[in-house]
Design an enzyme around this catalytic site. Structure first.
Site, PDB file in Angstrom:
ATOM      1  N   ASN A  50       0.845  -1.200   0.000  1.00  0.00           N
ATOM      2  CA  ASN A  50       0.000   0.000   0.000  1.00  0.00           C
ATOM      3  C   ASN A  50       0.877   1.246   0.000  1.00  0.00           C
ATOM      4  OD1 ASN A  50       0.570   0.818   2.842  1.00  0.00           O
ATOM      5  ND2 ASN A  50      -0.349  -1.194   3.226  1.00  0.00           N
ATOM      6  N   PHE A  60      -4.371   3.263  14.707  1.00  0.00           N
ATOM      7  CA  PHE A  60      -4.709   4.233  13.668  1.00  0.00           C
ATOM      8  C   PHE A  60      -5.819   3.611  12.827  1.00  0.00           C
ATOM      9  CE2 PHE A  60      -1.824   7.927  12.866  1.00  0.00           C
ATOM     10  CZ  PHE A  60      -1.127   7.861  14.049  1.00  0.00           C
TER      11      PHE A  60
END
Ligand code: PMT
Length: 396
Positions: A207, A320
């Protein structure tokens, strides 16, 4: 973390107090090295300081003690704090005017550390406009002066210029290392960057995480005194000085690295963008072009943060969440499901937010149901706010 103190001794009757200070510093666990001017050696011998510090004493720029170093440069890099004690009118004058004609004034120019002066001289000398001007000049440049209480001096005069007592200097040194170092003695694990899930020897799933957010937090946490372990997927970020660093590639590797250190951590901040899936089979050879379609079967990776939440004891857990829709709703769900104390939600569909940028806009969701929205700002500033809350959660 053990701190390195450089003690510069210049020639005055208060030299014996410098010996007392070195003795106390060593007893308190500081690493101490001493440099002495010629004048200082008329009052106390280098052997005294060598015996107290268990280190060779530097008395000349030209006599290298160790062939593999340039001591007056390397010691300047080694020190976390440089204290000149006692500081005579002469050494203050040289430092204020950039004169480097002895070992101490040379080290002053070469030091990377903050420098403190502990003046010790007769009251008339201390109040002389030249000395006062030199001290002001150094203060304006950011150097610090620790002055003793006025009182009876060695020469019999009464007034200002007496050296601060060693135990007070020691207290100032303690304060210096604890102030702005709220995480002293705390261990923080930070994960950062992407994971890479291999398909075959040349292809992989990953990613856009650059590591900037996680490395930024790690760097600041070290500055604030934490012992930081940074476990990172592949990034181009510079490894922050002072972290214990471990490079990993896949989610499975990150999982194992995290599990190995979790028990000893006080807090974990999981910034890494971990791939939720990996190829079910990793091909040993490069996949050859063939049919029009190629289906890749994926299987779930371990959810590292969920595991941490399930095995949580004393640790503070910060996650997160990178979302592109209903960010707060999904963030709150992750906070609860993963048993977190705080989750930092970024809506990465917004411009300049999340992956790769130098900026971020986040909402902090806390376990008690409260939340705090932080506007778009640099990732360093976001790191500052997150660590502020980690401090509160750790009660330090
Ligand atoms: O690296 P940068 O370019 O600076 O970008 C920063 C960032 C966008 C990567 C960062 O701000 C961020 O949002 N990180 C979390 C990305 C993410 O994976 O979010 P998630 O919602 O998929 O995961 C939620 C939490 O679970 C995360 O703390 C993640 O580390 C953790 N997780 C996820 C999956 C998994 N298998 N194991 C996990 O531990």
């Amino acid at each position: 973390m053990k701190k390195n103190i450089l003690v510069g001794v210049s020639g005055g009757i208060a030299c014996f107090k410098a010996a007392a200070l070195v003795s106390k510093l060593v007893q308190e666990g500081y690493s101490v090295r001493v440099i002495m001017t010629e004048g200082a050696q008329k009052f106390v011998t280098p052997l005294t300081f060598q015996a107290l510090s268990k280190e060779a004493v530097m008395t000349s720029v030209f006599e290298e003690m160790y062939p593999n170093e340039i001591s007056h440069i390397d010691w300047g890099k080694w020190a976390n704090l440089f204290v000149i004690v006692p500081a005579t009118a002469s050494i203050i004058g040289k430092c204020a005017n950039g004169i480097a004609d002895d070992v101490l004034s040379t080290l002053f120019l070469a030091s990377h550390a903050p420098v403190w002066f502990c003046p010790a001289m007769n009251r008339k000398m201390f109040m002389h406009p030249m000395v006062q001007t030199n001290m002001k000049k150094l203060e304006q440049l950011g150097y610090r002066f620790l002055n003793g209480q006025p009182g009876r001096q060695a020469c019999g005069d009464i007034g200002s210029g007496r050296m601060m007592e060693p135990k007070q200097i020691l207290a100032q040194i303690h304060d210096f290392f604890v102030k702005d170092k709220p995480f002293l003695g705390k261990k923080i694990l930070i994960t950062a960057g992407p994971t890479v899930e291999r398909i075959d020897p040349v292809r992989y799933i990953t990613n856009d995480s650059s590591g900037k957010m996680g490395y930024g937090i790690a760097q600041l946490a070290v500055k604030q005194g934490a012992e930081v372990t940074l476990i990172s997927g592949p990034t181009n970020c510079e490894i922050p000085e002072g972290v214990i660093f471990q490079r990993v590639e896949s989610a499975e590797q990150m999982f194992q690295a995290v599990q190995a250190v979790y028990a000893s951590m006080d807090a974990v901040i999981k910034v890494a963008a971990v791939s939720d899936y990996r190829p079910a089979k990793q091909l040993p050879e490069k996949h050859k072009k063939g049919n029009k379609h190629w289906s890749l079967e994926l299987e779930r990776n371990p959810d590292i943060l969920s595991w941490l939440g399930a095995h949580k004891k004393h640790q503070i857990l910060v996650g997160f969440a990178a979302e592109t829709q209903n960010a707060i709703h999904y963030g709150r769900k992750k906070l609860q499901e993963k048993n977190l104390d705080l989750i930092v939600v970024n809506d990465v569909s917004k411009p300049n937010v999340g992956f790769h940028y130098d900026t971020n806009e986040v909402v902090l969701l806390f376990k008690d149901g409260t939340e705090e929205a932080l506007p778009l700002q640099s990732k360093q500033a976001v790191a500052e706010k997150i660590l502020f809350h980690v401090r509160k959660l750790l009660e330090v």
